[in-house]
Design a protein around this motif. Structure first.
Motif, PDB file in Angstrom:
ATOM      1  N   VAL A 214     -16.819 107.570  82.269  1.00 41.69           N
ATOM      2  CA  VAL A 214     -15.435 107.599  82.396  1.00 41.69           C
ATOM      3  C   VAL A 214     -14.755 106.600  81.727  1.00 41.69           C
ATOM      4  N   GLY A 215     -13.707 106.806  80.767  1.00 37.15           N
ATOM      5  CA  GLY A 215     -13.251 105.684  79.975  1.00 37.15           C
ATOM      6  C   GLY A 215     -13.842 105.548  78.576  1.00 37.15           C
ATOM      7  N   THR A 216     -14.554 106.481  78.272  1.00 41.51           N
ATOM      8  CA  THR A 216     -15.344 106.188  76.937  1.00 41.51           C
ATOM      9  C   THR A 216     -14.941 107.484  75.842  1.00 41.51           C
ATOM     10  N   VAL A 217     -15.329 107.304  74.738  1.00 43.71           N
ATOM     11  CA  VAL A 217     -15.109 108.585  74.036  1.00 43.71           C
ATOM     12  C   VAL A 217     -16.729 108.936  73.435  1.00 43.71           C
ATOM     13  N   LEU A 218     -16.810 110.326  73.219  1.00 40.94           N
ATOM     14  CA  LEU A 218     -18.037 110.703  72.418  1.00 40.94           C
ATOM     15  C   LEU A 218     -17.547 111.277  71.239  1.00 40.94           C
ATOM     16  N   LEU A 219     -18.045 110.771  70.071  1.00 35.17           N
ATOM     17  CA  LEU A 219     -17.819 111.303  68.925  1.00 35.17           C
ATOM     18  C   LEU A 219     -18.824 112.350  68.618  1.00 35.17           C
ATOM     19  N   ILE A 220     -18.627 113.459  67.919  1.00 35.58           N
ATOM     20  CA  ILE A 220     -19.441 114.737  67.409  1.00 35.58           C
ATOM     21  C   ILE A 220     -19.461 114.683  65.854  1.00 35.58           C
ATOM     22  N   GLU A 221     -20.183 114.323  65.263  1.00 32.83           N
ATOM     23  CA  GLU A 221     -20.034 114.707  63.808  1.00 32.83           C
ATOM     24  C   GLU A 221     -20.472 116.025  63.398  1.00 32.83           C
ATOM     25  N   GLU A 222     -19.308 116.887  63.052  1.00 29.18           N
ATOM     26  CA  GLU A 222     -19.580 118.398  62.889  1.00 29.18           C
ATOM     27  C   GLU A 222     -20.605 118.840  62.076  1.00 29.18           C
ATOM     28  N   ASP A 223     -21.180 120.033  62.209  1.00 27.55           N
ATOM     29  CA  ASP A 223     -22.122 120.616  61.585  1.00 27.55           C
ATOM     30  C   ASP A 223     -21.424 121.244  60.386  1.00 27.55           C
ATOM     31  N   ARG A 224     -22.095 121.827  59.521  1.00 24.95           N
ATOM     32  CA  ARG A 224     -21.033 122.191  58.317  1.00 24.95           C
ATOM     33  C   ARG A 224     -20.170 123.579  58.564  1.00 24.95           C
ATOM     34  N   PHE A 225     -20.393 124.249  59.385  1.00 21.81           N
ATOM     35  CA  PHE A 225     -19.554 125.395  60.025  1.00 21.81           C
ATOM     36  C   PHE A 225     -18.779 125.188  60.999  1.00 21.81           C
ATOM     37  N   ASP A 226     -19.115 124.090  61.786  1.00 21.66           N
ATOM     38  CA  ASP A 226     -18.354 123.837  62.930  1.00 21.66           C
ATOM     39  C   ASP A 226     -18.646 124.869  64.115  1.00 21.66           C
ATOM     40  N   SER A 227     -19.942 125.364  64.177  1.00 21.31           N
ATOM     41  CA  SER A 227     -20.271 126.197  65.054  1.00 21.31           C
ATOM     42  C   SER A 227     -20.602 125.522  66.391  1.00 21.31           C
ATOM     43  N   TYR A 228     -21.848 124.669  66.063  1.00 22.43           N
ATOM     44  CA  TYR A 228     -22.139 124.018  67.277  1.00 22.43           C
ATOM     45  C   TYR A 228     -21.630 122.914  67.906  1.00 22.43           C
ATOM     46  N   SER A 229     -20.756 122.309  67.090  1.00 25.94           N
ATOM     47  CA  SER A 229     -19.964 121.014  67.482  1.00 25.94           C
ATOM     48  C   SER A 229     -18.838 121.881  68.496  1.00 25.94           C
ATOM     49  N   ARG A 230     -18.164 122.956  68.046  1.00 28.76           N
ATOM     50  CA  ARG A 230     -17.238 123.665  68.641  1.00 28.76           C
ATOM     51  C   ARG A 230     -17.741 124.138  69.907  1.00 28.76           C
ATOM     52  N   MET A 231     -18.882 124.403  70.108  1.00 27.84           N
ATOM     53  CA  MET A 231     -19.790 125.006  71.151  1.00 27.84           C
ATOM     54  C   MET A 231     -19.772 123.904  72.271  1.00 27.84           C
ATOM     55  N   ILE A 232     -20.152 122.913  71.867  1.00 27.46           N
ATOM     56  CA  ILE A 232     -20.280 121.812  72.748  1.00 27.46           C
ATOM     57  C   ILE A 232     -18.978 121.325  73.318  1.00 27.46           C
ATOM     58  N   LEU A 233     -18.081 121.530  72.516  1.00 23.15           N
ATOM     59  CA  LEU A 233     -16.525 121.197  73.042  1.00 23.15           C
ATOM     60  C   LEU A 233     -16.363 122.267  74.114  1.00 23.15           C
ATOM     61  N   LYS A 234     -16.665 123.337  73.968  1.00 24.44           N
ATOM     62  CA  LYS A 234     -16.227 124.294  74.766  1.00 24.44           C
ATOM     63  C   LYS A 234     -17.294 124.218  76.054  1.00 24.44           C
ATOM     64  N   TYR A 235     -18.433 123.711  75.996  1.00 22.89           N
ATOM     65  CA  TYR A 235     -19.128 123.632  77.243  1.00 22.89           C
ATOM     66  C   TYR A 235     -18.411 122.555  77.838  1.00 22.89           C
ATOM     67  N   PHE A 236     -18.028 121.335  77.197  1.00 24.42           N
ATOM     68  CA  PHE A 236     -17.312 120.151  77.629  1.00 24.42           C
ATOM     69  C   PHE A 236     -16.080 120.501  78.779  1.00 24.42           C
ATOM     70  N   LEU A 237     -15.257 121.429  78.096  1.00 26.50           N
ATOM     71  CA  LEU A 237     -14.086 121.715  78.567  1.00 26.50           C
ATOM     72  C   LEU A 237     -14.470 122.857  79.901  1.00 26.50           C
ATOM     73  N   ALA A 238     -15.343 123.732  79.545  1.00 29.43           N
ATOM     74  CA  ALA A 238     -15.867 124.485  80.721  1.00 29.43           C
ATOM     75  C   ALA A 238     -16.185 123.884  82.097  1.00 29.43           C
ATOM     76  N   GLU A 239     -17.011 122.710  81.923  1.00 30.08           N
ATOM     77  CA  GLU A 239     -17.523 121.856  82.780  1.00 30.08           C
ATOM     78  C   GLU A 239     -16.414 121.365  83.350  1.00 30.08           C
ATOM     79  N   GLY A 240     -15.314 120.978  82.695  1.00 31.15           N
ATOM     80  CA  GLY A 240     -14.192 120.428  83.427  1.00 31.15           C
ATOM     81  C   GLY A 240     -13.442 121.640  84.185  1.00 31.15           C
ATOM     82  N   VAL A 241     -13.442 122.747  83.948  1.00 30.79           N
ATOM     83  CA  VAL A 241     -12.838 123.714  84.745  1.00 30.79           C
ATOM     84  C   VAL A 241     -13.603 123.892  85.825  1.00 30.79           C
ATOM     85  N   VAL A 242     -14.921 123.926  85.762  1.00 28.24           N
ATOM     86  CA  VAL A 242     -15.763 124.231  86.990  1.00 28.24           C
ATOM     87  C   VAL A 242     -15.593 122.941  88.078  1.00 28.24           C
TER      88      VAL A 242
END
Lengths: 386, 274
Positions: free
Chosen positions: A65-93
């Motif tokens: 808590v208090g830190t930043v995770l930087l994700i360098e996107e893959d070329r079509f931004d599919s998997y980085s977007r997926m990880i972002l969705k996982y991160f937000l879904a975990e927050g909802v749960v």
């Protein structure tokens, strides 16, 4: 500071003066437990799950808590977007609050459809070999023994009630910036507007330890892309080369003084200047890079057939201590299945195809070769010698 | 304070050369553990320390110093340490509010061409201000300035020339006028023989500061690759040693950082190998 576990209960005035070690008498502070967080076993940092259990393991148990995770996107931004969705879904749960900022798509599109979450324990029960249900699963996937985080099924979406219950603050750039004002300004206004909006949310909802006892999860999508008004990705010598780094510095300042955690995705494959990428990485705490095989010649390469891409750990922080938690392996690959996003150690060492008369004992083992000064040869070297 | 590093550098909190500019630099690595060493070293040596902590929060430095046996909060209360927390000050400039009182030291965030004059004024006032002794105040040793790190200033848009000017002004004030010591951290990104155009700024800064310094601790990754047991190599380079004939002496060590310090050893003698 990245919040150590036992100073969460104090007021901010006390916090600045108190010791920040993990060994403190319990009488000085009462241990607040926020749902969805746990203390790190290594240094007592308060950790949250990123939603991907193997990524949690890579980061040393979770994201501090208090830190930043930087994700360098893959070329079509599919998997980085997926990880972002996982991160937000975990927050909802976990009932954390969310702050999502995008310039391209409406934040609602990132938020839904959201994968459903099941706690890790409730996987399909075995019906025939039920005696083996509780044995630890031996696999090369990175996982720690304790249960933290949830499994997400990406083919289903979250029920509406759970989605409504989650408090989400959205920042959609076109709503905040009028095009004419941005074109003539000397600086990149979008980053300052974003920083201001984030600070307002933190202050209003009390995440700066004034009233709230919850975590704010911040998801920033595709920072640095041209849609944010930045020309980092367009020119070799960008005009506003310091706008993003100044923003990241301000973001670090905001996060260190509040109960929030941020995941930032960045289209690094568009940035030509590697040194600038190095500056950006240094201003974030954790940094990983994704390289997907889609569209490249590796997609059909039999060596990579089990995986969807490679994952590189660019930076691991040392927070409130001297030592870092360095990863054991640097060759990592990921795959996205319906129920899980797994990161595994990539053994791209394939045993040579031996003809039948060669004795089997000649098959080489994946042994680490050491140099004279004790360093380990990169395992790619083993592949090249075949 | 790392005892092995003290024996390498031939110093101790009781006796160290004054008027020195120590440059800690790294290339694709992280040398901030050396800044923690110098911070606890000079606090133990009872010097008056001015620390510009631009990269991390006060709590981080406090937690690490606690493990090295020094309490930053106590030092601050006693007046031995003047701590400038860059992260906290920057918010008052980046997100201005009406009733905010700012120290003005980070004015360059608002307008980078202005340069680092206000930051230098802050350093100067904290050093000169100690001259006026109150009754009953403790007597501290020579003044020391520590900066972690200068490359953050470059990332925030300050010009390389301005940073070099700032370091020169500080050196003139701290090292020659007040006979104190100065330790600065500079970080570089690219490979040494890379011909890329980018990141000329930090290369120029590194070269300029290496020319000015008396002692350079240069930290790099291992040339043969990644190793979990040996975190990198450190090159110690002395220059202009007083009394001796002007010469340059270089030594190479490998190091490993652990929880309570760092261990240094000659090449090839790591416990992972022997």
């Amino acid at each position: 500071m990245a919040a150590p576990m036992n100073s969460v209960g104090k007021t901010s005035a006390d916090r600045l003066q108190a010791n920040c070690t993990s060994f403190q008498k319990k009488t000085r502070s009462k241990l607040i437990s926020i749902p969805g967080t746990r203390p790190s076993v290594q240094n007592g940092q308060l950790l949250v799950s990123t939603g991907v259990t193997s990524l949690d393991y890579l980061l040393g148990g979770g994201l501090a808590v208090g830190t930043v995770l930087l994700i360098e996107e893959d070329r079509f931004d599919s998997y980085s977007r997926m990880i972002l969705k996982y991160f937000l879904a975990e927050g909802v749960v976990c009932r954390h609050e969310l702050f999502v900022a995008t310039a391209q798509d409406n934040p609602d599109e990132i938020l839904q459809p959201r994968p459903t979450g099941e706690p890790q324990d409730s996987l399909d029960a075995m019906t025939i070999a039920w005696r083996y249900q509780n044995l630890p699963k031996v696999q090369s996937a990175l996982a720690s023994s304790s249960r933290f985080g949830h499994y997400y099924d990406v083919s289903k979406t979250m029920e509406a009630e759970i989605r409504q219950a989650a408090k989400c603050h959205c920042f959609y750039l076109p709503d905040h910036i009028t095009p004419s004002s941005a074109a003539h300004s000397a600086r990149v206004e979008s980053y300052s507007a974003l920083l201001k909006s984030l600070q307002e949310v933190i202050h209003r909802e009390g995440f700066d330890l004034s009233k709230s006892r919850n975590i704010l999860r911040v998801g920033l999508h595709s920072l640095g892309s041209a849609l944010w008004g930045d020309d980092l990705c367009c020119h070799d010598k960008p005009r506003h080369s310091h706008a993003l780094t100044t923003f990241l510095y301000g973001l670090r300042a905001l996060l260190r003084s509040s109960l929030s955690v941020a995941v930032v995705t960045l289209p690094s494959h568009l940035i030509q200047d590697r040194a600038l990428m190095g500056n950006i990485t240094r201003l974030c705490d954790n940094a990983i890079a994704l390289e997907s095989f889609k569209g490249s010649e590796r997609e059909t390469n039999p060596l990579y057939k089990d995986y969807h891409g490679l994952l590189f750990v660019r930076q691991v922080p040392h927070l409130n201590c001297l030592a870092r938690q360095l990863p054991d392996h640097k060759d990592l690959a990921f795959k996205l299945k319906r129920k899980q996003f797994t990161i595994e150690v990539f053994t791209h060492f394939a045993p040579p195809k031996l003809s039948s008369h060669v004795p089997q004992s000649k098959v080489l083992e994946d042994e680490a070769l050491k140099n004279a000064d004790g360093t380990q040869l990169h395992s790619l070297y083993l592949c090249l010698t075949l | 304070m790392f005892t092995e590093l003290n024996s390498i550098l031939n110093t101790s909190p009781d006796s160290f050369t004054q008027g020195e500019f120590i440059l800690v630099s790294d290339r694709q690595s992280d040398a901030s553990f050396l800044i923690h060493h110098f911070l606890s070293f000079y606090l133990r040596a009872r010097c008056k320390v001015c620390f510009l902590g631009l990269a991390q929060s006060f709590c981080h430095y406090g937690a690490v110093s606690q493990r090295l046996g020094v309490s930053l909060t106590q030092a601050k209360e006693k007046g031995q340490l003047v701590f400038f927390e860059g992260l906290k000050e920057c918010l008052s400039v980046l997100l201005p509010k009406e009733n905010n009182v700012e120290s003005g030291a980070m004015n360059f965030l608002r307008d980078p061409p202005v340069g680092l004059r206000s930051l230098y004024e802050f350093v100067r006032s904290s050093m000169i201000g100690s001259g006026s002794m109150e009754e009953g105040a403790e007597q501290w040793g020579p003044n020391v300035l520590l900066v972690d790190d200068l490359s953050v200033l470059l990332s925030l848009g300050v010009d390389v020339g301005a940073v070099l000017d700032f370091s020169h002004y500080c050196r003139a004030l701290v090292c020659s006028q007040m006979q104190g010591n100065m330790v600065m951290l500079v970080r570089c990104n690219k490979e040494e023989d890379d011909d890329d155009d980018g990141d000329e700024g930090s290369e120029v800064l590194l070269k300029g500061l290496t020319h000015q310094c008396n002692l350079n601790l240069h930290v790099q990754g291992l040339p043969t690759g990644y190793c979990k047991d040996i975190h990198g190599q450190m090159e110690v380079c002395w220059k202009r040693r007083q009394g001796d004939a002007p010469h340059m002496q270089k030594n190479l060590f490998q190091y490993k950082v652990h929880d309570k310090g760092a261990s240094f050893f000659a090449r090839g003698t790591s416990s992972a190998v022997l």
